[in-house]
Motif scaffolding. Structure first.
Motif, PDB file in Angstrom:
ATOM      1  N   VAL A   1      -1.319   9.787 -14.622  1.00 10.53           N
ATOM      2  CA  VAL A   1      -2.237   9.506 -13.514  1.00 10.53           C
ATOM      3  C   VAL A   1      -1.937   8.133 -12.940  1.00 10.53           C
ATOM      4  O   VAL A   1      -1.884   7.943 -11.720  1.00 10.53           O
ATOM      5  CB  VAL A   1      -3.703   9.588 -13.996  1.00 10.53           C
ATOM      6  CG1 VAL A   1      -4.633   8.940 -12.977  1.00 10.53           C
ATOM      7  CG2 VAL A   1      -4.111  11.033 -14.204  1.00 10.53           C
ATOM      8  N   LEU A   2      -1.740   7.140 -13.820  1.00 13.30           N
ATOM      9  CA  LEU A   2      -1.402   5.794 -13.349  1.00 13.30           C
ATOM     10  C   LEU A   2      -0.082   5.798 -12.579  1.00 13.30           C
ATOM     11  O   LEU A   2       0.056   5.140 -11.546  1.00 13.30           O
ATOM     12  CB  LEU A   2      -1.304   4.827 -14.536  1.00 13.30           C
ATOM     13  CG  LEU A   2      -2.586   4.608 -15.340  1.00 13.30           C
ATOM     14  CD1 LEU A   2      -2.322   3.639 -16.489  1.00 13.30           C
ATOM     15  CD2 LEU A   2      -3.705   4.088 -14.456  1.00 13.30           C
ATOM     16  N   GLN A   3       0.889   6.550 -13.091  1.00 13.38           N
ATOM     17  CA  GLN A   3       2.188   6.627 -12.419  1.00 13.38           C
ATOM     18  C   GLN A   3       2.057   7.316 -11.065  1.00 13.38           C
ATOM     19  O   GLN A   3       2.727   6.931 -10.089  1.00 13.38           O
ATOM     20  CB  GLN A   3       3.182   7.382 -13.312  1.00 13.38           C
ATOM     21  CG  GLN A   3       3.538   6.629 -14.588  1.00 13.38           C
ATOM     22  CD  GLN A   3       4.351   7.460 -15.557  1.00 13.38           C
ATOM     23  OE1 GLN A   3       4.386   8.692 -15.469  1.00 13.38           O
ATOM     24  NE2 GLN A   3       5.024   6.801 -16.487  1.00 13.38           N
ATOM     25  N   TYR A   4       1.196   8.332 -10.977  1.00 18.64           N
ATOM     26  CA  TYR A   4       1.002   9.028  -9.714  1.00 18.64           C
ATOM     27  C   TYR A   4       0.355   8.112  -8.681  1.00 18.64           C
ATOM     28  O   TYR A   4       0.770   8.063  -7.522  1.00 18.64           O
ATOM     29  CB  TYR A   4       0.140  10.277  -9.926  1.00 18.64           C
ATOM     30  CG  TYR A   4      -0.226  10.953  -8.623  1.00 18.64           C
ATOM     31  CD1 TYR A   4       0.731  11.656  -7.903  1.00 18.64           C
ATOM     32  CD2 TYR A   4      -1.518  10.862  -8.116  1.00 18.64           C
ATOM     33  CE1 TYR A   4       0.414  12.261  -6.689  1.00 18.64           C
ATOM     34  CE2 TYR A   4      -1.854  11.463  -6.914  1.00 18.64           C
ATOM     35  CZ  TYR A   4      -0.883  12.164  -6.201  1.00 18.64           C
ATOM     36  OH  TYR A   4      -1.204  12.745  -5.011  1.00 18.64           O
ATOM     37  N   LEU A   5      -0.655   7.358  -9.118  1.00 17.72           N
ATOM     38  CA  LEU A   5      -1.301   6.422  -8.207  1.00 17.72           C
ATOM     39  C   LEU A   5      -0.296   5.412  -7.668  1.00 17.72           C
ATOM     40  O   LEU A   5      -0.301   5.089  -6.483  1.00 17.72           O
ATOM     41  CB  LEU A   5      -2.434   5.690  -8.930  1.00 17.72           C
ATOM     42  CG  LEU A   5      -3.681   6.511  -9.248  1.00 17.72           C
ATOM     43  CD1 LEU A   5      -4.657   5.692 -10.077  1.00 17.72           C
ATOM     44  CD2 LEU A   5      -4.355   6.999  -7.977  1.00 17.72           C
ATOM     45  N   GLU A   6       0.565   4.925  -8.530  1.00 22.88           N
ATOM     46  CA  GLU A   6       1.575   3.959  -8.095  1.00 22.88           C
ATOM     47  C   GLU A   6       2.537   4.589  -7.102  1.00 22.88           C
ATOM     48  O   GLU A   6       2.968   3.960  -6.131  1.00 22.88           O
ATOM     49  CB  GLU A   6       2.341   3.412  -9.300  1.00 22.88           C
ATOM     50  CG  GLU A   6       3.369   2.358  -8.936  1.00 22.88           C
ATOM     51  CD  GLU A   6       4.041   1.766 -10.156  1.00 22.88           C
ATOM     52  OE1 GLU A   6       4.920   0.907  -9.980  1.00 22.88           O
ATOM     53  OE2 GLU A   6       3.705   2.169 -11.292  1.00 22.88           O
ATOM     54  N   SER A   7       2.856   5.868  -7.335  1.00 25.62           N
ATOM     55  CA  SER A   7       3.823   6.535  -6.464  1.00 25.62           C
ATOM     56  C   SER A   7       3.297   6.724  -5.044  1.00 25.62           C
ATOM     57  O   SER A   7       4.080   6.861  -4.102  1.00 25.62           O
ATOM     58  CB  SER A   7       4.202   7.897  -7.054  1.00 25.62           C
ATOM     59  OG  SER A   7       3.141   8.841  -6.920  1.00 25.62           O
TER      60      SER A   7
END
Length: 296
Positions: free
Chosen positions: A200-206
């Motif tokens: 989820v954190l990686q998706y938000l960053e993306s």
């Protein structure tokens, strides 16, 4: 008990002297000797009389400690005198050696099941890798192993590697602090909790909404209900596709509506088996309570 009477009758003078020899060898007081090997147990248990001497000699040869240190180890775990050297003590010492643990930890794992002993050795290994002290290691093992089934050494190492490289940006210092603060982090499932929440954190960053939880440990250890309440208070405030300000009213630049945008976001995050994350613009009244803020 006729069996015990027979043992006492058949005991040799040498075996009686061996108890005194044991006291001398370990520099035991009379009180310590009676606590370690009561006369009744010494007379009644033939295997204790036969194993005590060889076990002590083996420990002296492999632990490389003073007699006083050895005495303390045995006083803390008297079963070291009575267990099978070949079936139990030596295999446990081999486990400690292979994991890079201190051989003097033999008393801490000799009575554990094989799976629990393997878990202990894995925790020893990760503590050495992350620079966690011996006293912190003992508290960590007690916390991690008290309410959960034993974790395999391979599974525990995979979890630590994932946390280090994907959640804590390769910082051993940050991961060490997190584990010491909340050992429950190591109880969480890699597949069901740690990996999905990291994604989820990686998706938000993306999508340009880089999110750094103020309490990274709590981010992983909080229950699902609390996770949902904190990260998803208002779904309709999260419109990452509208960041270009190219919408008018409820229509987005690409012709879709805000509701359709919400549905797209929901569908994407359902792939992680997690709910939506709170988002607010900097001029919105709910900004202070949002976990992700877009500054205009």
């Amino acid at each position: 008990d006729p069996f015990q009477i027979n043992n006492i009758i058949s005991i040799s003078p040498q075996e009686i002297r061996d108890r005194i020899k044991l006291q001398t060898h370990l520099n035991l007081t009379d009180i310590e000797l009676d606590r370690l090997v009561p006369m009744k147990a010494w007379l009644a248990q033939r295997h204790l009389r036969k194993r005590a001497g060889p076990n002590i000699q083996h420990l002296i040869a492999h632990l490389n400690v003073s007699i006083n240190d050895l005495k303390q180890i045995i006083l803390e775990e008297p079963s070291l005198l009575d267990l099978s050297l070949l079936k139990t003590i030596q295999p446990r010492m081999d486990m400690l050696t292979q994991a890079g643990c201190l051989p003097t930890d033999i008393g801490k794992i000799v009575m554990l099941s094989e799976k629990k002993a393997d878990e202990y050795c894995a925790i020893c290994h990760l503590c050495r890798r992350l620079g966690i002290t011996s006293s912190q290691k003992d508290r960590l093992f007690d916390s991690v192993s008290s309410t959960t089934r034993p974790q395999s050494s391979i599974g525990l190492m995979e979890k630590v590697d994932y946390l280090l490289h994907h959640a804590f940006e390769g910082s051993k210092q940050k991961l060490r602090a997190a584990i010491i603060k909340e050992p429950a982090l190591l109880k969480k499932s890699l597949k069901q909790t740690i990996q999905p929440r990291t994604e989820v954190l990686q998706y938000l960053e993306s999508i340009g909404l880089k999110h750094h939880p103020s309490d990274m440990t709590g981010y992983f250890t909080q229950p699902e209900s609390a996770f949902t309440k904190k990260l998803v208070p208002k779904v309709n405030n999260w419109h990452p596709s509208a960041l270009d300000q190219g919408h008018i009213g409820n229509d987005l630049k690409d012709g879709s509506t805000m509701q359709e945008s919400d549905n797209d976001i929901l569908a994407t995050l359902k792939d992680f088996s997690l709910p939506l994350t709170a988002f607010a613009y900097s001029d919105e009244s709910n900004r202070d309570g949002a976990r992700v803020v877009h500054w205009k």
